[in-house]
Design an enzyme around this catalytic site. Structure first.
Site, short mmCIF file in Angstrom:
data_model
loop_
_atom_site.label_atom_id
_atom_site.label_comp_id
_atom_site.label_asym_id
_atom_site.label_seq_id
_atom_site.Cartn_x
_atom_site.Cartn_y
_atom_site.Cartn_z
N ASP A 56 -18.91 -6.78 -36.69
CA ASP A 56 -20.18 -6.40 -36.05
C ASP A 56 -20.05 -5.09 -35.27
O ASP A 56 -20.94 -4.69 -34.53
CB ASP A 56 -20.66 -7.55 -35.15
CG ASP A 56 -22.11 -7.40 -34.68
OD1 ASP A 56 -22.90 -6.76 -35.41
OD2 ASP A 56 -22.44 -7.90 -33.60
N SER A 91 -28.62 -5.90 -33.82
CA SER A 91 -28.33 -6.63 -35.06
C SER A 91 -29.43 -7.66 -35.32
O SER A 91 -29.80 -8.42 -34.42
CB SER A 91 -26.99 -7.36 -34.96
OG SER A 91 -25.95 -6.48 -34.62
N GLN A 145 -25.50 -5.96 -43.08
CA GLN A 145 -26.21 -6.23 -41.83
C GLN A 145 -27.53 -5.46 -41.85
O GLN A 145 -27.58 -4.30 -42.26
CB GLN A 145 -25.41 -5.80 -40.60
CG GLN A 145 -26.19 -6.05 -39.31
CD GLN A 145 -25.40 -5.88 -38.02
OE1 GLN A 145 -25.73 -5.02 -37.22
NE2 GLN A 145 -24.41 -6.73 -37.79
#
Lengths: 273, 268
Positions: A195, A214, A264
Site C-alpha cells: 500500500d 486508497s 489499487q
C-alpha cells in the site's frame, strides 16, 4: 475499552500480526504508533492484519493466493481494530474467507480472501526490470514514517513535488525485523508493503494529483518471497477519470522471483505534498 | 419452488429485472440454453449481483468498481437469491456487499462501490485500432453459453486441442436495447466473463477448461453495451494451476468503459 497511550511505540511486525483471539473467528490487533503521531491508521497495516485473521481460520497447507478489499472508513490509531472472520467456503482445495475490520462498531475495511493448496500448472510471468539502482544507493521514501514497520527506498527516476519531496512509482521495500519462515506471515508482510506509493507518481503522469486515499486494494500471490529482504515494488498507471485512479503493480524479490501482483483504485484529493 | 428448464431465453433486461422479495433481498431468473450445460454462466450472476447492489444505492451514484469471488458452481435450473448488505453510505460513495445464494449456500460474493460523478485528471488506455470490423469476424464458438450477448472473435485466432477457435480479443454487444446506466454497467459485467487473456499468442498454453475464481471491474465512462464494444484481454501471470489476466472494454468509437481482471483455475 482498550486505548493506546499516544507515546510513539513500535511493536515489531510479528507483534502486529500476533492477533489476540477474542473468540472463534474474532480477533483484535495492536496498532503501530509512528514517530510522526499521525492519528489515522496506515491501510497496509489493516490489510495485513485482516489477511492474517483470515489465514488463522484456514486448514493447514492452504496459502493465500488472492485478496480483494475496500477501505470504507478512516481507521484511528488510538483504538485497536477488531477482525471478524466469516467462513464462506472450505472446498476440496480452496478456502474462502471474508473479514470485517471494525472500530467503534463500524466496518472500516472489508476483505475477501482465498486460500489454495500448492498445485503445479502452466507458467507465465513478466520479467522484473533489471536496470535499477540498488537499494543501498537509493534515498528513503518521503512518507516512510507512516508505515514504520517497513523500510522503503525510492528508485530513480524521481518526481519532485511542489513541497520539495521526492516520489517514485518504483521502490525497494523490506520489513525491518526478521520474519519467521511462515508463508502466511510473509504474505501478510507483502500486503503491508503493497500500500506504499502509487502508480501515478511517475514521470508519465505529471498532470496527476499526488494526494490520494486508497479506495480498493487487490493482490494475487504467486511464489513465496521473503518480505524481510529487499523486494521491488514496481507500479504503473492503468486509468484515471472521475477523480479516481486505478494502478497496477508487482512485487519481486531482489533475485527476480515474482511474489505478487496488485491493483489499487484511489481517490485523488486536493492538497500539496 | 421455481424451476427453470431449457430452452429459456430471457433478455438481459429481463435478467436484470430482479424480483424484490424484501428490503435488500432479491431473486432473479436464469437463462437456460438447450445445450446440456446445467451450470450458470458466471457473468449472469455477477451482472445480477451488481444490479441488486445498485438497486439499494441513492440516486446519482454509479458503479465504479466491483470485486467478486466465484465460490460454488451455480445451477441454471434454480433461481438465485441476492442478499445485499449496506456497508456504508458516505457523502459521495456507497458500498455494498452481495451474497448470491442457491440452496442456502453462497455461490458468488460481491463487494461493489458507487460514486457520484466527479471530474478529475484523465489517464486513458487507448483502444487498438488495427482491428477487423465486427461484421467481418466469426462468432465466438461458446456463445450459446451466454446467449444474451453476441460475441465475435477478432483475429488472429488460435485453435484449441479440440479444434475450437479462440481469441483474447472479442467484439461483444447485448442483443436487446438496455434501459439505464446501471443496466449498461451490469451488461458490461455480463460480457466481461467471456473468453480469457490466455487465449492469445502471448502464451503457449490455451486453457480449454478453466473455472473463474475471482473477477474485478473498474468502470470509467458510461458506454452503451447494446452497441459493439471491444473486450481486449492479456495475460498477467500464471503459476500454481492459476492464471491472472486483465482486460479493457471500449466502445467501438474508442471510449474506455471499464478495465477488468480475472483469476482463473486451470482444470486438467
Amino acid at each position: 475499552m482498550t486505548t493506546y497511550n499516544p507515546v510513539p511505540h513500535l511493536p515489531s511486525f510479528t507483534e502486529l500480526l500476533d492477533l489476540e483471539e477474542l473468540d472463534r473467528d474474532l480477533y483484535r490487533g495492536l496498532n503501530e504508533i509512528p514517530p510522526n503521531d499521525r492519528p489515522t491508521l496506515y491501510g497496509g497495516q489493516v490489510a495485513a492484519q485482516a489477511l492474517r485473521a483470515a489465514g488463522l481460520t484456514v486448514p493447514e497447507g492452504r496459502y493465500p493466493h488472492s485478496l480483494h478489499s475496500y477501505f470504507l472508513r478512516v481507521g484511528q490509531r488510538a483504538k485497536p481494530v477488531i477482525y471478524k472472520v466469516e467462513r464462506d467456503r472450505d472446498g476440496g482445495s480452496f478456502s474462502s474467507r471474508r473479514v470485517s475490520a471494525i472500530q467503534d462498531g463500524e466496518v472500516i475495511f472489508d476483505m475477501s480472501a482465498s486460500f489454495h493448496v500448492d498445485r503445479t500448472g502452466p507458467e507465465y510471468l513478466r520479467e522484473m526490470r533489471t536496470d535499477l539502482v540498488p537499494p543501498d544507493d537509493c534515498e528513503p521514501e518521503s512518507f516512510n514514517q507512516n508505515f514504520p514497520s517497513c523500510e522503503a527506498r525510492l528508485v530513480p527516476p524521481l518526481r519532485l513535488t511542489p513541497m520539495g519531496r521526492h516520489l517514485s512509482t518504483t521502490l525497494w521495500v523490506r520489513i525491518r525485523q526478521p520474519l519467521p519462515d511462515d508463508r502466511l506471515i510473509q504474505g501478510c508482510a507483502l500486503t503491508y508493503v503493497s500500500d506504499i506509493g502509487s502508480g501515478f507518481t511517475g514521470p508519465a503522469t505529471m498532470q496527476m494529483p499526488i494526494a490520494a486515499a486508497s479506495l480498493d486494494h487487490a493482490m494475487w500471490f504467486r511464489s513465496p518471497v521473503r518480505a524481510d529482504q529487499w523486494c521491488l515494488l514496481d507500479q504503473y498507471p492503468v486509468m484515471a477519470g472521475g477523480a479516481r485512479g486505478l494502478y497496477g503493480g508487482s512485487i519481486h524479490s531482489a533475485d527476480g522471483t515474482l511474489g505478487a501482483m496488485l491493483s489499487q483504485e484511489m481517490l485523488f484529493r486536493e492538497g500539496q505534498y | 419452488m421455481i424451476e427453470f428448464s431449457p430452452p429459456f431465453h430471457p433478455s438481459l433486461t429481463e435478467l436484470l429485472d430482479l424480483e424484490e422479495l424484501d428490503r435488500d433481498l432479491y431473486r432473479g431468473t436464469n437463462e437456460y440454453p438447450d445445450n446440456d450445460h446445467p451450470n450458470l454462466y458466471g457473468g449472469q450472476v455477477a451482472a445480477q449481483a451488481l444490479r441488486a447492489a445498485g438497486l439499494t444505492v441513492p440516486e446519482g451514484r454509479h458503479a465504479h468498481s466491483m470485486h467478486g469471488y466465484f465460490l460454488r458452481a451455480g445451477r441454471r435450473a434454480r433461481p438465485v437469491v441476492f442478499h445485499v448488505q449496506r456497508d456504508r453510505d458516505g457523502r459521495s460513495f456507497s458500498s455494498r456487499r452481495v451474497s448470491a445464494i442457491q440452496d442456502g449456500e453462497v455461490i458468488f460474493d460481491l463487494a461493489a462501490s458507487f460514486h457520484v460523478d466527479r471530474s478529475g485528471a484523465v489517464h486513458d488506455m487507448a483502444m487498438r485500432t488495427d482491428l477487423m470490423a465486427p461484421e467481418d469476424c466469426e462468432p465466438e464458438p461458446f456463445n450459446h453459453n451466454f446467449p444474451s450477448c453476441e460475441a465475435r472473435l477478432v483475429p488472429p485466432l488460435r485453435l484449441t486441442d479440440r479444434g475450437d477457435k479462440v481469441s483474447p480479443t472479442v467484439w461483444v454487444r447485448v442483443r436487446e436495447p438496455l434501459p439505464d446506466r446501471l443496466a449498461h454497467a451490469c451488461a458490461l459485467v455480463y460480457m466481461s466473463d467471456i473468453s480469457s487473456g490466455f487465449a492469445g499468442p502471448d502464451t503457449d498454453y490455451i486453457p480449454v477448461r478453466a473455472a473463474s475464481l475471482d473477477h474485478s471491474m473498474w468502470f470509467q465512462n458510461p458506454i452503451r453495451a447494446d452497441e459493439w464494444c471491444l473486450l481486449d484481454m492479456s495475460p498477467m501471470m500464471a503459476g500454481g494451476a492459476r492464471g491472472l489476466y486483465s482486460g479493457a472494454m471500449h466502445s467501438i468509437d474508442g471510449t474506455l468503459g471499464s478495465m477488468l481482471t480475472q483469476q482463473m483455475l486451470f482444470v486438467e
